[in-house]
Design a protein around this motif. Structure first.
Motif, mmCIF file in Angstrom:
data_model
loop_
_atom_site.group_PDB
_atom_site.id
_atom_site.type_symbol
_atom_site.label_atom_id
_atom_site.label_comp_id
_atom_site.label_asym_id
_atom_site.label_seq_id
_atom_site.Cartn_x
_atom_site.Cartn_y
_atom_site.Cartn_z
ATOM 1 N N ALA A 231 0.853 -1.245 -0.029
ATOM 2 C CA ALA A 231 0.088 -0.128 -0.190
ATOM 3 C C ALA A 231 0.853 1.165 -0.105
ATOM 4 O O ALA A 231 0.593 2.140 -0.819
ATOM 5 C CB ALA A 231 -1.077 -0.010 1.177
ATOM 6 N N ILE A 232 1.935 1.180 0.447
ATOM 7 C CA ILE A 232 2.598 2.462 0.791
ATOM 8 C C ILE A 232 3.836 2.396 -0.190
ATOM 9 O O ILE A 232 4.585 3.392 -0.416
ATOM 10 C CB ILE A 232 3.312 2.676 2.139
ATOM 11 C CG1 ILE A 232 4.545 1.413 2.338
ATOM 12 C CG2 ILE A 232 2.390 2.618 3.237
ATOM 13 C CD1 ILE A 232 5.202 1.847 3.825
ATOM 14 N N ARG A 233 3.955 1.489 -1.088
ATOM 15 C CA ARG A 233 5.092 1.561 -2.085
ATOM 16 C C ARG A 233 4.990 2.751 -3.088
ATOM 17 O O ARG A 233 3.957 3.039 -3.616
ATOM 18 C CB ARG A 233 4.661 0.182 -3.053
ATOM 19 C CG ARG A 233 6.045 0.086 -3.855
ATOM 20 C CD ARG A 233 5.680 -1.391 -4.850
ATOM 21 N NE ARG A 233 5.656 -2.590 -3.768
ATOM 22 C CZ ARG A 233 5.334 -3.918 -3.840
ATOM 23 N NH1 ARG A 233 4.675 -4.143 -5.382
ATOM 24 N NH2 ARG A 233 5.347 -4.841 -3.337
ATOM 25 N N GLY A 234 6.089 3.353 -3.250
ATOM 26 C CA GLY A 234 5.934 4.442 -4.199
ATOM 27 C C GLY A 234 5.598 5.748 -3.690
ATOM 28 O O GLY A 234 5.257 6.616 -4.427
ATOM 29 N N ALA A 235 5.096 5.927 -2.220
ATOM 30 C CA ALA A 235 4.441 7.038 -1.804
ATOM 31 C C ALA A 235 5.317 8.316 -1.500
ATOM 32 O O ALA A 235 4.979 9.354 -1.609
ATOM 33 C CB ALA A 235 4.005 6.519 -0.217
ATOM 34 N N GLY A 236 6.697 7.956 -1.597
ATOM 35 C CA GLY A 236 7.796 9.115 -1.634
ATOM 36 C C GLY A 236 7.305 10.031 -0.446
ATOM 37 O O GLY A 236 7.458 9.539 0.899
ATOM 38 N N LEU A 237 7.154 11.265 -0.562
ATOM 39 C CA LEU A 237 7.075 12.496 0.325
ATOM 40 C C LEU A 237 5.557 12.205 1.203
ATOM 41 O O LEU A 237 5.566 12.748 2.269
ATOM 42 C CB LEU A 237 6.864 13.800 -0.088
ATOM 43 C CG LEU A 237 8.300 14.167 -0.683
ATOM 44 C CD1 LEU A 237 8.248 15.589 -1.629
ATOM 45 C CD2 LEU A 237 9.341 14.239 0.234
ATOM 46 N N TRP A 238 4.654 11.327 0.353
ATOM 47 C CA TRP A 238 3.490 11.071 0.980
ATOM 48 C C TRP A 238 3.549 10.077 2.134
ATOM 49 O O TRP A 238 2.219 9.504 2.469
ATOM 50 C CB TRP A 238 2.230 10.732 -0.017
ATOM 51 C CG TRP A 238 2.099 11.954 -0.999
ATOM 52 C CD1 TRP A 238 2.481 12.176 -2.318
ATOM 53 C CD2 TRP A 238 1.213 12.962 -0.590
ATOM 54 N NE1 TRP A 238 1.801 13.471 -2.778
ATOM 55 C CE2 TRP A 238 1.147 14.106 -1.578
ATOM 56 C CE3 TRP A 238 0.828 13.877 0.640
ATOM 57 C CZ2 TRP A 238 0.862 15.339 -1.858
ATOM 58 C CZ3 TRP A 238 0.075 15.076 0.776
ATOM 59 C CH2 TRP A 238 0.105 15.592 -0.651
ATOM 60 N N THR A 239 4.613 9.289 2.193
ATOM 61 C CA THR A 239 4.447 8.182 3.104
ATOM 62 C C THR A 239 3.921 8.374 4.635
ATOM 63 O O THR A 239 3.260 7.547 4.887
ATOM 64 C CB THR A 239 5.965 7.644 3.316
ATOM 65 O OG1 THR A 239 6.524 7.397 2.136
ATOM 66 C CG2 THR A 239 6.138 6.376 4.122
ATOM 67 N N PRO A 240 4.271 9.583 5.188
ATOM 68 C CA PRO A 240 3.525 9.514 6.344
ATOM 69 C C PRO A 240 2.191 9.716 6.305
ATOM 70 O O PRO A 240 1.379 9.156 7.251
ATOM 71 C CB PRO A 240 4.236 11.011 6.970
ATOM 72 C CG PRO A 240 5.589 11.399 6.385
ATOM 73 C CD PRO A 240 5.358 10.636 4.990
ATOM 74 N N LEU A 241 1.550 10.485 5.415
ATOM 75 C CA LEU A 241 0.050 10.668 5.466
ATOM 76 C C LEU A 241 -0.566 9.089 4.883
ATOM 77 O O LEU A 241 -1.456 8.461 5.463
ATOM 78 C CB LEU A 241 -0.216 11.547 4.378
ATOM 79 C CG LEU A 241 -1.865 11.655 4.244
ATOM 80 C CD1 LEU A 241 -2.615 12.133 5.349
ATOM 81 C CD2 LEU A 241 -1.899 12.898 3.200
ATOM 82 N N ALA A 242 0.180 8.541 3.884
ATOM 83 C CA ALA A 242 -0.360 7.076 3.577
ATOM 84 C C ALA A 242 -0.395 6.194 4.693
ATOM 85 O O ALA A 242 -1.192 5.333 5.000
ATOM 86 C CB ALA A 242 0.636 6.579 2.474
ATOM 87 N N SER A 243 0.712 6.198 5.573
ATOM 88 C CA SER A 243 0.743 5.293 6.677
ATOM 89 C C SER A 243 -0.303 5.559 7.705
ATOM 90 O O SER A 243 -1.031 4.591 8.258
ATOM 91 C CB SER A 243 2.143 5.410 7.398
ATOM 92 O OG SER A 243 3.267 4.938 6.454
ATOM 93 N N ALA A 244 -0.638 6.984 7.848
ATOM 94 C CA ALA A 244 -1.723 7.383 8.785
ATOM 95 C C ALA A 244 -2.739 6.845 8.347
ATOM 96 O O ALA A 244 -3.807 6.382 9.350
ATOM 97 C CB ALA A 244 -1.648 8.877 9.079
#
Length: 303
Positions: A231-244
């Motif tokens: 799900a978080i693959r390739g999230a880049g700078l969005w990793t914190p929000l994607a994880s949240a």
């Protein structure tokens, strides 16, 4: 960011992320197995007779006094756990944690500014379903066993059976990923196993059916370590929000069991369990087949 799962997902090769999360799962489930046994033995050892006496007592004052005594007995252990968790939270708060980010997907710069990509949106949905069926197999198994008329003195230990199965699933995943099978392929196999066990639980009765539900823990343990990295693959700078967002999807563990409790008197506890769990495994299987390919090549073409 959910450092508990994001950290293991990113601290090393992505194809071994599920193996690292499995190590955490082994530690978690060892504690999860022991805690219900200790609590049931030390605090709830006489719960069967307390329940029977409460049902037989016609005096409301005596019944309330009996229940109040039981509540008082579990007060101290839960307050002790609360203090331990508070100390642990303070320790985490004062410890420096790295700011981890998933590598961005290859492609135009504009695509790196998008967070709601198909694999993340679908990942949030299946995470909601996954946590719901994990709680169903772990916490609702006692209610499930009572549906067969099994005594409370036995059903109180059923959660530990599920957690023991989960421990076995984590150990299995740690040993075979990626030596013998990829984490994405293991997720597909776990979904198939979970579906077969759900059907077997519906078609059997008594302890055999309960055992099938408990063994769902083994299948579930092989799912969580893979959903998060995909799900978080390739999230880049969005990793914190994607994880949240993925962590907020854990709310499925609170909502899906409530649906089960509300509808099982109408449909039946076995049928309702199957109606909730089996479609969830099918959705997880679709997610693994659609977005589980290493490198997300089909997904890149969509973007």
């Amino acid at each position: 960011m959910d450092q508990a799962l994001t950290g293991p997902s990113l601290l090393g090769p992505s194809e071994r992320a599920s193996q690292r999360i499995a190590i955490m799962g082994v530690c978690n489930k060892c504690a999860g197995i022991l805690a219900p046994i200790v609590l049931a033995t030390l605090v709830m050892g006489d719960i069967g007779s307390i329940s029977q006496r409460a049902q037989e007592t016609t005096d409301p004052v005596a019944r309330n006094a009996l229940l109040a005594g039981f509540v008082h007995a579990i007060y101290a252990p839960y307050m002790t756990m609360a203090v331990i968790l508070l100390i642990a939270a303070i320790g985490v708060a004062i410890c420096p944690l790295p700011d981890l980010q998933a590598p961005p997907l290859p492609g135009p710069l504009e695509s790196s500014k998008r967070i709601f990509r198909p694999h993340l949106v679908a990942g949030i949905v299946v995470m909601f379903l996954y946590v719901g069926i994990e709680v169903m197999a772990g916490d609702a198994i006692g209610t499930y066993g009572q549906g067969f008329g099994l005594p409370l003195s036995q059903t109180r230990f059923f959660t530990s059976l599920t957690l023991a199965a989960m421990l076995g699933g984590y150990v299995t995943g740690f040993l075979i990923v990626p030596r013998f099978v990829t984490q994405e392929r293991l997720m597909e196999l776990a979904c198939i196993l979970g579906g077969l066990l759900t059907i077997a639980a519906f078609l059997t009765h008594g302890y055999v059916s309960v055992l099938c539900v408990a063994l769902l823990g083994a299948a579930n343990a092989m799912l969580m370590p893979t959903i998060f990295p995909i799900a978080i693959r390739g999230a880049g700078l969005w990793t914190p929000l994607a994880s949240a967002l993925l962590v907020m999807a854990y709310s499925g563990g609170a909502i899906i069991p409530q649906i089960y409790v509300a509808l099982k008197p109408v449909i039946g506890f076995q049928a309702m369990f199957a109606l909730l769990v089996l479609p969830s495994y099918l959705a997880l299987l679709f997610y693994a087949r659609r977005y589980g390919q290493t490198g997300l090549l089909p997904l890149d073409r969509e973007l």
